[in-house]
Design an enzyme around this catalytic site. Structure first.
Site, short mmCIF file in Angstrom:
data_model
loop_
_atom_site.label_atom_id
_atom_site.label_comp_id
_atom_site.label_asym_id
_atom_site.label_seq_id
_atom_site.Cartn_x
_atom_site.Cartn_y
_atom_site.Cartn_z
N ARG A 34 29.04 33.74 41.47
CA ARG A 34 28.00 34.22 42.40
C ARG A 34 27.13 33.05 42.86
O ARG A 34 26.80 32.16 42.07
CB ARG A 34 27.16 35.31 41.74
N ASP A 35 26.78 33.10 44.15
CA ASP A 35 25.92 32.07 44.73
C ASP A 35 24.54 32.16 44.10
O ASP A 35 23.99 33.24 43.91
CB ASP A 35 25.85 32.26 46.25
N ILE A 36 23.95 31.01 43.80
CA ILE A 36 22.64 30.98 43.15
C ILE A 36 21.52 31.41 44.11
O ILE A 36 20.46 31.83 43.66
CB ILE A 36 22.38 29.55 42.58
N ASN A 93 31.93 26.12 55.20
CA ASN A 93 31.21 25.06 55.90
C ASN A 93 31.83 23.71 55.57
O ASN A 93 32.31 23.49 54.45
CB ASN A 93 29.74 25.06 55.48
N GLU A 101 26.38 21.78 52.08
CA GLU A 101 25.44 21.23 51.10
C GLU A 101 26.19 20.64 49.90
O GLU A 101 25.82 19.58 49.39
CB GLU A 101 24.51 22.38 50.64
N VAL A 102 27.21 21.34 49.45
CA VAL A 102 27.94 20.90 48.26
C VAL A 102 29.33 20.41 48.69
O VAL A 102 30.13 21.18 49.24
CB VAL A 102 28.07 22.05 47.24
N HIS A 106 34.39 25.23 49.19
CA HIS A 106 34.05 26.58 48.75
C HIS A 106 34.07 27.52 49.93
O HIS A 106 33.65 27.16 51.02
CB HIS A 106 32.68 26.63 48.06
N HIS A 108 32.51 31.06 51.12
CA HIS A 108 31.50 32.09 50.85
C HIS A 108 32.11 33.44 51.22
O HIS A 108 32.64 33.59 52.33
CB HIS A 108 30.27 31.90 51.75
P1 DGP Z 1 27.16 25.18 51.66
O1 DGP Z 1 25.98 24.99 52.60
O2 DGP Z 1 28.28 25.92 52.34
O3 DGP Z 1 27.59 23.89 51.01
O4 DGP Z 1 26.65 26.16 50.53
C1 DGP Z 1 26.40 25.77 49.21
C2 DGP Z 1 26.01 27.01 48.44
O5 DGP Z 1 26.03 26.68 47.08
C3 DGP Z 1 24.61 27.55 48.75
O6 DGP Z 1 24.73 28.88 49.27
C4 DGP Z 1 23.90 27.56 47.42
C5 DGP Z 1 25.01 27.41 46.42
N1 DGP Z 1 24.66 26.64 45.23
C6 DGP Z 1 24.10 25.40 45.20
N2 DGP Z 1 23.93 25.00 43.93
C7 DGP Z 1 24.43 26.00 43.15
C8 DGP Z 1 24.55 26.16 41.75
O7 DGP Z 1 24.18 25.32 40.94
N3 DGP Z 1 25.10 27.34 41.31
C9 DGP Z 1 25.55 28.31 42.18
N4 DGP Z 1 26.08 29.42 41.65
N5 DGP Z 1 25.45 28.18 43.51
C10 DGP Z 1 24.90 27.04 43.98
#
Ligand code: DGP
Length: 122
Positions: A34-36, A93, A101-102, A106, A108
């Site tokens: 799950r997204d944080i 993305n 961001e990461v 991934h 979503h």
């Molecule tokens: P993007 O912009 O597509 O790279 O989205 C990165 C997503 O990752 C964003 O919706 C928040 C999520 N996220 C960032 N750090 C963490 C984490 O430590 N744990 C989890 N579960 N999600 C995270």
């Protein structure tokens, strides 16, 4: 193009078990959690275990087994989360314009509320 993978990114740390996650599904080549910062009642991220920066990197360099596993994992999460009836959105993305961001691939999976149009200007 060459892809440079940063093994200190947060999802690499999740895969190594260095930080916790709310796991939805684990498979041989994929992990869903799950997204944080959820943006919908259902907001699950599905990542490959392999070191791929973004979707095009994965599509070019992943093995057939990884691609099959990842695609099926996304489908299984959709089924497990029951998103088909109400509708859902998949987003991957990439890079600067995609506001990634990461830097670990991934997808979503978003569902559970009206999600609006796909893109807004600005
Ligand atoms: P993007 O912009 O597509 O790279 O989205 C990165 C997503 O990752 C964003 O919706 C928040 C999520 N996220 C960032 N750090 C963490 C984490 O430590 N744990 C989890 N579960 N999600 C995270």
């Amino acid at each position: 193009m060459p892809y440079t993978y940063d093994d200190q990114n947060i999802f690499a740390k999740i895969l190594r078990g260095e930080i916790p996650n709310d796991t939805v599904l684990e498979t041989e080549h994929s992990l869903a959690f799950r997204d944080i910062r959820p943006q919908a009642p259902v907001h699950v991220l599905v990542i490959p275990r392999g070191s791929y920066v973004c979707y095009d990197h994965f599509a070019q360099d992943a093995s057939d087994a990884e691609i099959l596993d990842y695609t099926r994992a996304i489908g299984r999460v959709c089924e497990m989360e029951g998103v088909a009836d109400g509708g859902f959105r998949l987003i991957a993305n990439a890079g600067e314009a995609g506001v990634q961001e990461v830097p670990h691939l991934h997808v979503h999976i978003l569902a559970g509320r009206p999600l609006g149009r796909m893109l807004e200007r600005g």
